[in-house]
Scaffold this motif. Sequence first.
Motif, PDB file in Angstrom:
ATOM      1  N   PRO A 105       0.827  -1.209   0.000  1.00 14.39           N
ATOM      2  CA  PRO A 105       0.000   0.000   0.000  1.00 14.39           C
ATOM      3  C   PRO A 105       0.865   1.265   0.000  1.00 14.39           C
ATOM      4  O   PRO A 105       2.065   1.228   0.262  1.00 14.39           O
ATOM      5  CB  PRO A 105      -0.797  -0.107   1.304  1.00 14.39           C
ATOM      6  N   ARG A 106       0.234   2.400  -0.274  1.00 13.17           N
ATOM      7  CA  ARG A 106       0.921   3.680  -0.210  1.00 13.17           C
ATOM      8  C   ARG A 106       1.332   3.990   1.228  1.00 13.17           C
ATOM      9  O   ARG A 106       0.688   3.534   2.181  1.00 13.17           O
ATOM     10  CB  ARG A 106       0.029   4.791  -0.757  1.00 13.17           C
ATOM     11  N   ALA A 107       2.374   4.795   1.380  1.00 12.75           N
ATOM     12  CA  ALA A 107       2.899   5.125   2.705  1.00 12.75           C
ATOM     13  C   ALA A 107       1.834   5.755   3.596  1.00 12.75           C
ATOM     14  O   ALA A 107       1.731   5.426   4.784  1.00 12.75           O
ATOM     15  CB  ALA A 107       4.099   6.063   2.566  1.00 12.75           C
ATOM     16  N   GLU A 108       1.015   6.640   3.025  1.00 13.04           N
ATOM     17  CA  GLU A 108      -0.006   7.303   3.848  1.00 13.04           C
ATOM     18  C   GLU A 108      -1.062   6.320   4.339  1.00 13.04           C
ATOM     19  O   GLU A 108      -1.620   6.487   5.431  1.00 13.04           O
ATOM     20  CB  GLU A 108      -0.659   8.458   3.078  1.00 13.04           C
ATOM     21  N   THR A 109      -1.335   5.287   3.550  1.00 14.40           N
ATOM     22  CA  THR A 109      -2.282   4.256   3.982  1.00 14.40           C
ATOM     23  C   THR A 109      -1.698   3.428   5.113  1.00 14.40           C
ATOM     24  O   THR A 109      -2.370   3.132   6.104  1.00 14.40           O
ATOM     25  CB  THR A 109      -2.664   3.340   2.806  1.00 14.40           C
ATOM     26  N   ILE A 110      -0.430   3.033   4.980  1.00 15.80           N
ATOM     27  CA  ILE A 110       0.233   2.273   6.039  1.00 15.80           C
ATOM     28  C   ILE A 110       0.243   3.077   7.330  1.00 15.80           C
ATOM     29  O   ILE A 110       0.013   2.549   8.422  1.00 15.80           O
ATOM     30  CB  ILE A 110       1.669   1.904   5.623  1.00 15.80           C
ATOM     31  N   GLN A 111       0.509   4.385   7.208  1.00 17.13           N
ATOM     32  CA  GLN A 111       0.522   5.259   8.379  1.00 17.13           C
ATOM     33  C   GLN A 111      -0.844   5.282   9.050  1.00 17.13           C
ATOM     34  O   GLN A 111      -0.955   5.184  10.274  1.00 17.13           O
ATOM     35  CB  GLN A 111       0.919   6.678   7.957  1.00 17.13           C
ATOM     36  N   LYS A 112      -1.896   5.382   8.259  1.00 15.51           N
ATOM     37  CA  LYS A 112      -3.240   5.495   8.809  1.00 15.51           C
ATOM     38  C   LYS A 112      -3.680   4.213   9.499  1.00 15.51           C
ATOM     39  O   LYS A 112      -4.197   4.247  10.616  1.00 15.51           O
ATOM     40  CB  LYS A 112      -4.240   5.864   7.706  1.00 15.51           C
ATOM     41  N   VAL A 113      -3.467   3.066   8.861  1.00 14.08           N
ATOM     42  CA  VAL A 113      -3.941   1.807   9.453  1.00 14.08           C
ATOM     43  C   VAL A 113      -2.990   1.287  10.514  1.00 14.08           C
ATOM     44  O   VAL A 113      -3.373   0.468  11.347  1.00 14.08           O
ATOM     45  CB  VAL A 113      -4.176   0.728   8.375  1.00 14.08           C
ATOM     46  N   GLY A 114      -1.729   1.762  10.512  1.00 12.65           N
ATOM     47  CA  GLY A 114      -0.760   1.313  11.499  1.00 12.65           C
ATOM     48  C   GLY A 114      -0.994   1.902  12.868  1.00 12.65           C
ATOM     49  O   GLY A 114      -0.570   1.324  13.874  1.00 12.65           O
ATOM     50  N   ASN A 115      -1.658   3.042  12.916  1.00  8.06           N
ATOM     51  CA  ASN A 115      -2.016   3.651  14.190  1.00  8.06           C
ATOM     52  C   ASN A 115      -3.415   3.182  14.551  1.00  8.06           C
ATOM     53  O   ASN A 115      -4.397   3.592  13.945  1.00  8.06           O
ATOM     54  CB  ASN A 115      -1.975   5.178  14.076  1.00  8.06           C
ATOM     55  N   LYS A 116      -3.513   2.267  15.529  1.00  4.87           N
ATOM     56  CA  LYS A 116      -4.798   1.646  15.835  1.00  4.87           C
ATOM     57  C   LYS A 116      -5.848   2.660  16.272  1.00  4.87           C
ATOM     58  O   LYS A 116      -7.038   2.495  16.002  1.00  4.87           O
ATOM     59  CB  LYS A 116      -4.615   0.559  16.896  1.00  4.87           C
ATOM     60  N   ASP A 117      -5.407   3.711  16.945  1.00  7.43           N
ATOM     61  CA  ASP A 117      -6.343   4.740  17.378  1.00  7.43           C
ATOM     62  C   ASP A 117      -6.954   5.439  16.170  1.00  7.43           C
ATOM     63  O   ASP A 117      -8.172   5.611  16.074  1.00  7.43           O
ATOM     64  CB  ASP A 117      -5.619   5.747  18.283  1.00  7.43           C
ATOM     65  N   ALA A 118      -6.095   5.835  15.212  1.00  6.91           N
ATOM     66  CA  ALA A 118      -6.577   6.494  13.995  1.00  6.91           C
ATOM     67  C   ALA A 118      -7.391   5.529  13.143  1.00  6.91           C
ATOM     68  O   ALA A 118      -8.405   5.910  12.542  1.00  6.91           O
ATOM     69  CB  ALA A 118      -5.394   7.041  13.192  1.00  6.91           C
ATOM     70  N   ALA A 119      -6.951   4.268  13.090  1.00  6.91           N
ATOM     71  CA  ALA A 119      -7.665   3.279  12.289  1.00  6.91           C
ATOM     72  C   ALA A 119      -9.065   3.030  12.844  1.00  6.91           C
ATOM     73  O   ALA A 119     -10.043   2.925  12.090  1.00  6.91           O
ATOM     74  CB  ALA A 119      -6.879   1.971  12.242  1.00  6.91           C
ATOM     75  N   ARG A 120      -9.170   2.930  14.164  1.00  8.92           N
ATOM     76  CA  ARG A 120     -10.487   2.733  14.779  1.00  8.92           C
ATOM     77  C   ARG A 120     -11.419   3.905  14.460  1.00  8.92           C
ATOM     78  O   ARG A 120     -12.601   3.704  14.177  1.00  8.92           O
ATOM     79  CB  ARG A 120     -10.333   2.580  16.306  1.00  8.92           C
ATOM     80  N   GLU A 121     -10.883   5.122  14.507  1.00  9.62           N
ATOM     81  CA  GLU A 121     -11.704   6.294  14.214  1.00  9.62           C
ATOM     82  C   GLU A 121     -12.172   6.276  12.760  1.00  9.62           C
ATOM     83  O   GLU A 121     -13.334   6.569  12.461  1.00  9.62           O
ATOM     84  CB  GLU A 121     -10.903   7.570  14.504  1.00  9.62           C
ATOM     85  N   ALA A 122     -11.254   5.887  11.843  1.00 10.43           N
ATOM     86  CA  ALA A 122     -11.611   5.812  10.429  1.00 10.43           C
ATOM     87  C   ALA A 122     -12.677   4.750  10.195  1.00 10.43           C
ATOM     88  O   ALA A 122     -13.622   4.955   9.417  1.00 10.43           O
ATOM     89  CB  ALA A 122     -10.367   5.517   9.587  1.00 10.43           C
ATOM     90  N   MET A 123     -12.535   3.614  10.872  1.00 10.93           N
ATOM     91  CA  MET A 123     -13.513   2.540  10.695  1.00 10.93           C
ATOM     92  C   MET A 123     -14.859   2.910  11.318  1.00 10.93           C
ATOM     93  O   MET A 123     -15.919   2.537  10.811  1.00 10.93           O
ATOM     94  CB  MET A 123     -12.980   1.250  11.319  1.00 10.93           C
ATOM     95  N   LYS A 124     -14.797   3.633  12.417  1.00 10.87           N
ATOM     96  CA  LYS A 124     -16.035   4.091  13.046  1.00 10.87           C
ATOM     97  C   LYS A 124     -16.794   5.008  12.086  1.00 10.87           C
ATOM     98  O   LYS A 124     -18.015   4.908  11.929  1.00 10.87           O
ATOM     99  CB  LYS A 124     -15.722   4.822  14.348  1.00 10.87           C
ATOM    100  N   GLN A 125     -16.050   5.896  11.413  1.00  8.49           N
ATOM    101  CA  GLN A 125     -16.651   6.798  10.440  1.00  8.49           C
ATOM    102  C   GLN A 125     -17.232   6.025   9.256  1.00  8.49           C
ATOM    103  O   GLN A 125     -18.215   6.439   8.654  1.00  8.49           O
ATOM    104  CB  GLN A 125     -15.624   7.811   9.935  1.00  8.49           C
TER     105      GLN A 125
END
Length: 441
Positions: A105-125
């Motif tokens: 994946p792209r670096a920005e995607t890895i960054q987003k999903v690698g941070n569980k806090d940010a990933a949970r927020e994205a999935m919640k949205q």
Amino acid sequence: MFKRVLIANRGEIAVRIIRACHELAIEAIAVYSDVDADALHVQLADRAYLIGSADATESYLNTEAIITAAKVSQADAIHPGYGFLSESADFAEKVTNAGFVFVGPRAETIQKVGNKDAAREAMKQAGLPMALGSDPIHDATEACRVAKEIGYPVILKPVSGGGGKSMFIANNASELLNAVNKVDLTTTVFYLEKYIADARHIEVQIVADNYGHVIHLGERECSLQRRNQKILEEAPSSALSPEMRQKVGALAIRAAKSVHYTNVGTVEFLMDKNTGDFYFMEINPRIQVEHAITEMITGIDLVRKQLRIASGEPLNVKQEDVTFTGHAIECRINAEDPTQNFLPSPGQITFYYQPGGPKVRIDSGVCAGSIVQPYYDSLIAKVIVRGRTRGEAIKVMQCALSEFRIDGIKTIIDFHLDVLKDPYFCSGDIDTQFIYKRMIS
């Protein structure tokens, strides 16, 4: 298609990627530490470059040395495999900035999903079902207060990282305080999540090209774990009905699209055994150790698919074209001694004989004479089998493991054989605590 791909890894996954490269007429470039000079992946590659000492930080985690090797070898792309730098957004960005294609994946995607806090927020949205969780925890007092609000049991997790490491289950305040005292909240960010007892670990394989097309290749049952790390996986899960499979597959696709995911990855869920409800855990932005069982039941080569997508090819398969045939099981063969709490067992392999047959596949990073190094992960091989039914797959696996001979070191082959004859396992009555409840309690 690429002419030359550098593999920034070692062991069985490096061998697996080399094989895929050769099948696509791609030159495979290996890298190695000084203790891996005679390793199997070095012998099978077209060329190999020494990148540092045994310490992984000086070799397989040495981004500058790896990129220098890519430049010297005139590689077109770098494949990270799993582990090491595979989930490093910084490495992916450096690879791209150096003029190479990162196979993932792209670096920005890895960054987003690698941070569980940010990933949970994205999935919640995105509307994915979530277990109750907290914001980052700063101290023991806050941890106990939040745990009381969520309700015990809870699980303490690091915001970043994978592989089930540094995770602690607490059934009460005393256990939670003990867990908090084991970690350093000043250097690593942790959060709390409601722990779902008697849960099954279900992950969904996703494949996404660079043009917005995303499909799933079904689920894998990954509930058999020790220390939160998988040792045996199956596809499909015996717990899912066709309707549940369709539901969790749709959730995985929604999750992937919400973060503009590209290439191959997995969306992981916990499934409540009592209700059948799914709860999002995380997205793993890489090839998984257990990818082979999905390949066995779909006929789709995931590593070749990774390379094709990274080279710019669109997906040539639609969701309705994906079919599932039979049942597959994978047993990870680790160089560990189960009688000594799975203590690593490095050393030289003095005799090596692997099973075969039309329903058996071995992905291995060793052979007779290989030295299992104490510096790296203990996984040395994987046995993957397929049967028309789950029962047949279990029988095939029992026969395959009974034939597998590795002398000179300890392995968990006999432990797997004990699991395979357990009546609860054979009936499919498993969860993430199965190993502790049934095998080493």
